[in-house]
Design a protein around this motif. Structure first.
Motif, mmCIF file in Angstrom:
data_model
loop_
_atom_site.group_PDB
_atom_site.id
_atom_site.type_symbol
_atom_site.label_atom_id
_atom_site.label_comp_id
_atom_site.label_asym_id
_atom_site.label_seq_id
_atom_site.Cartn_x
_atom_site.Cartn_y
_atom_site.Cartn_z
ATOM 1 N N SER A 6 18.235 -43.211 49.029
ATOM 2 C CA SER A 6 16.940 -43.208 49.703
ATOM 3 C C SER A 6 17.005 -44.037 50.978
ATOM 4 C CB SER A 6 15.862 -43.781 48.777
ATOM 5 O OG SER A 6 14.670 -44.059 49.481
ATOM 6 N N GLU A 7 16.258 -43.613 51.984
ATOM 7 C CA GLU A 7 16.132 -44.396 53.213
ATOM 8 C C GLU A 7 15.502 -45.755 52.922
ATOM 9 O OE1 GLU A 7 17.045 -43.993 56.295
ATOM 10 O OE2 GLU A 7 17.834 -41.944 56.237
ATOM 11 N N GLU B 71 9.055 -26.004 51.420
ATOM 12 C CA GLU B 71 10.379 -25.381 51.522
ATOM 13 C C GLU B 71 11.125 -25.434 50.196
ATOM 14 O OE1 GLU B 71 12.797 -26.621 54.810
ATOM 15 O OE2 GLU B 71 11.066 -26.915 56.117
ATOM 16 N N MET B 72 11.053 -26.580 49.514
ATOM 17 C CA MET B 72 11.676 -26.719 48.200
ATOM 18 C C MET B 72 10.658 -26.519 47.078
ATOM 19 S SD MET B 72 13.999 -30.101 48.911
ATOM 20 C CE MET B 72 15.446 -30.062 49.977
ATOM 21 N N GLY B 73 9.410 -26.588 47.445
ATOM 22 C CA GLY B 73 8.313 -26.523 46.487
ATOM 23 C C GLY B 73 7.122 -27.237 47.087
ATOM 24 N N PHE B 74 6.482 -28.091 46.286
ATOM 25 C CA PHE B 74 5.255 -28.725 46.751
ATOM 26 C C PHE B 74 5.238 -30.207 46.377
ATOM 27 C CE2 PHE B 74 4.528 -24.263 45.897
ATOM 28 C CZ PHE B 74 4.017 -23.831 47.120
ATOM 29 N N LEU B 75 4.900 -31.029 47.374
ATOM 30 C CA LEU B 75 4.754 -32.458 47.127
ATOM 31 C C LEU B 75 3.418 -32.732 46.449
ATOM 32 C CD1 LEU B 75 6.103 -34.370 50.256
ATOM 33 C CD2 LEU B 75 6.942 -34.521 47.906
ATOM 34 N N LEU B 76 3.454 -33.630 45.500
ATOM 35 C CA LEU B 76 2.267 -34.005 44.746
ATOM 36 C C LEU B 76 1.811 -35.371 45.245
ATOM 37 C CD1 LEU B 76 0.501 -33.055 42.343
ATOM 38 C CD2 LEU B 76 2.052 -34.335 40.850
ATOM 39 N N ASN B 77 0.880 -35.372 46.194
ATOM 40 C CA ASN B 77 0.439 -36.625 46.803
ATOM 41 C C ASN B 77 -0.602 -37.363 45.969
ATOM 42 O OD1 ASN B 77 1.994 -36.594 49.304
ATOM 43 N ND2 ASN B 77 0.810 -34.759 49.790
ATOM 44 N N ASP B 78 -1.191 -36.669 45.024
ATOM 45 C CA ASP B 78 -2.169 -37.257 44.108
ATOM 46 C C ASP B 78 -1.668 -36.979 42.694
ATOM 47 O OD1 ASP B 78 -4.293 -37.830 42.431
ATOM 48 O OD2 ASP B 78 -5.810 -36.892 43.696
ATOM 49 N N LEU B 79 -1.470 -38.032 41.914
ATOM 50 C CA LEU B 79 -0.870 -37.869 40.592
ATOM 51 C C LEU B 79 -1.872 -37.532 39.488
ATOM 52 C CD1 LEU B 79 1.834 -40.702 40.555
ATOM 53 C CD2 LEU B 79 2.217 -38.236 40.561
ATOM 54 N N SER B 80 -3.107 -37.291 39.828
ATOM 55 C CA SER B 80 -4.082 -36.952 38.793
ATOM 56 C C SER B 80 -3.781 -35.570 38.219
ATOM 57 C CB SER B 80 -5.496 -36.967 39.367
ATOM 58 O OG SER B 80 -5.666 -35.917 40.308
ATOM 59 N N VAL C 118 8.171 -40.195 45.759
ATOM 60 C CA VAL C 118 8.574 -41.522 45.295
ATOM 61 C C VAL C 118 10.085 -41.667 45.432
ATOM 62 C CG1 VAL C 118 6.642 -41.759 43.688
ATOM 63 C CG2 VAL C 118 8.778 -40.744 42.889
ATOM 64 N N GLY C 119 10.545 -42.911 45.650
ATOM 65 C CA GLY C 119 11.974 -43.186 45.728
ATOM 66 C C GLY C 119 12.673 -42.304 46.740
ATOM 67 N N GLY C 120 13.838 -41.784 46.341
ATOM 68 C CA GLY C 120 14.612 -40.928 47.225
ATOM 69 C C GLY C 120 13.945 -39.603 47.518
ATOM 70 N N LEU C 121 13.024 -39.177 46.660
ATOM 71 C CA LEU C 121 12.335 -37.901 46.871
ATOM 72 C C LEU C 121 11.477 -37.927 48.135
ATOM 73 C CD1 LEU C 121 11.210 -37.247 43.186
ATOM 74 C CD2 LEU C 121 12.947 -35.962 44.454
ATOM 75 N N LYS C 122 11.010 -39.102 48.517
ATOM 76 C CA LYS C 122 10.125 -39.229 49.675
ATOM 77 C C LYS C 122 10.771 -38.670 50.943
ATOM 78 C CE LYS C 122 8.384 -43.320 50.207
ATOM 79 N NZ LYS C 122 8.239 -44.742 50.632
ATOM 80 N N PHE D 171 12.826 -34.574 49.859
ATOM 81 C CA PHE D 171 12.114 -33.348 49.485
ATOM 82 C C PHE D 171 11.347 -32.766 50.667
ATOM 83 C CE2 PHE D 171 8.894 -30.738 47.419
ATOM 84 C CZ PHE D 171 9.650 -30.094 46.451
ATOM 85 N N LYS D 172 11.499 -31.447 50.870
ATOM 86 C CA LYS D 172 10.829 -30.746 51.962
ATOM 87 C C LYS D 172 9.663 -29.932 51.397
ATOM 88 C CE LYS D 172 14.850 -30.467 55.027
ATOM 89 N NZ LYS D 172 15.635 -31.464 54.305
ATOM 90 N N ASP D 173 8.460 -30.408 51.693
ATOM 91 C CA ASP D 173 7.247 -29.746 51.214
ATOM 92 C C ASP D 173 7.152 -28.336 51.791
ATOM 93 O OD1 ASP D 173 4.817 -29.587 49.843
ATOM 94 O OD2 ASP D 173 3.666 -30.310 51.561
#
Length: 353
Positions: A134-135, A296-305, A285-289, A292-294
């Motif tokens: 991770s960066e 393009e690879m799927g969808f980022l979950l910015n709200d964990l509810s 989170v972590g290295g996924l931040k 992961f390409k929103d």
């Protein structure tokens, strides 16, 4: 180029991300690979001390003394148990003036905070290269004075058998059901209960929805009780799986969902899901931040509810063409970037130039 490399690793029979990584690369280096294992033995302090000494002196005499000039590739994690143990191996490399390279697979932020002003962190400065996932981890090392040019952000690896199992003709949503897969440890901070609650919401909106849960962990009983209490939902707990059975479940799935709040490095399961052509849903989170390409690879979950997770899936189903494009691009990406041959080639360029 030196024709040998000394690889320090946990025993490959021990499950975990580090041993899986080392095992996946085994045999792909194209040079003489010499493995030295440590950890995983002893049920009491005396036995653990004995095996630590045995493994350490084996590395010292058969490794460093028996292979003059061979570089050392140290696979470790930045947590109390792993790093405090592997610090001895790093000191041995320094004593024998041996080039060594550190791959930090796991990262415990609280532990890093405790050592960053301690002399033990100085050992990083003597590594020829440090690989992180991770960066953020790279920035942490730079903050304690590590030369930025020594630090490389890498990815983990998908084993060759997994890659060979899949083909590019996988199509999503051609059947009469929508299939979700969770494959990770059953721990609350991995998000399993968020997914279960989201699935309950989804089942009220999407017909023929299926969820398969694979893994083990401290929340296993609680998970199985939840499933029993919601028996009308199409959820199956299949336990811990590996090999061909794991490949088959990834091939079965439309979505791979990991709604974790854990400080992940870069989970191998996410790379496997991408390689299998799944649409992946994860938080940043972590290295996924950074990895992961929103969209393009799927969808980022910015709200964990759970409701937000459910809405991400509901909204994504409105564009099946995009989902199939993501699936096919993920498959191509996995084969071209995460295969053992590609990963080893990148590492060798850093080690041998």
């Amino acid at each position: 180029m030196n024709t040998s490399i000394l690889i320090l690793s946990p025993f490959l029979s021990i499950s975990g991300g580090v041993s899986s990584y080392v095992l996946s690369l085994r045999g792909f280096w194209g040079i003489n690979e010499k493995y030295f294992f440590r950890g995983g033995h002893g049920s009491n302090t005396l036995a653990k001390s004995y095996y630590f000494a045995k493994h350490f002196f084996n590395f010292l005499f058969k490794g460093l003394l028996g292979n003059p000039d061979a570089p050392v590739f140290i696979n470790t994690s930045l947590n109390k148990n792993a790093y405090s143990r592997d610090l001895m191996y790093i000191k041995a490399c320094r004593l024998f003036k041996r080039d060594f390279y550190i791959f930090i697979h796991g990262w415990d932020t609280s532990y890093f905070t405790t050592i960053k002003n301690h002399s033990s962190s100085d050992s990083f400065k003597f590594a020829k290269k440090i690989f992180v996932l991770s960066e953020d981890f790279k920035n942490d090392l730079v903050s304690i004075g590590i030369d930025e040019g020594k630090i490389e952000v890498e990815v983990t690896v998908v084993n060759s058998e997994f890659i060979d199992f899949f083909n590019i003709n996988k199509s999503l949503f051609k059947g009469d059901s929508i299939k979700l897969l969770y494959l990770a440890r059953l721990e609350k901070d991995k998000g399993i209960f968020r997914l279960l609650d989201a699935f309950k919401i989804l089942s009220d909106n999407i017909p023929n929805l299926q969820l398969r849960i694979a893994g083990s962990g401290s929340a296993e009983t609680e998970v199985t009780d939840w499933i029993s209490s919601n028996s009308k939902l199409d959820i199956s707990y299949i336990g811990r799986i590996d090999g061909t059975l794991k490949y088959e479940y990834f091939a079965w799935a439309d979505y791979y969902v990991l709604p974790t709040s854990h400080g992940e490095g870069l989970p191998i399961s996410v790379l496997e899901a991408i390689t299998a052509g799944c649409v992946v849903i994860v938080p940043p989170v972590g290295g996924l931040k950074y990895f992961f390409k929103d969209q393009e690879m799927g969808f980022l979950l910015n709200d964990l509810s759970p409701s937000s997770l459910a809405n991400v899936i509901i909204d994504s189903l409105k564009n099946v063409e995009l989902l199939n494009s993501i699936s096919n691009q993920n498959f191509k990406r996995g084969k071209s970037l995460y295969s053992p041959t590609v990963v080893v080639d990148r590492l060798k360029k850093h080690i041998y130039g």
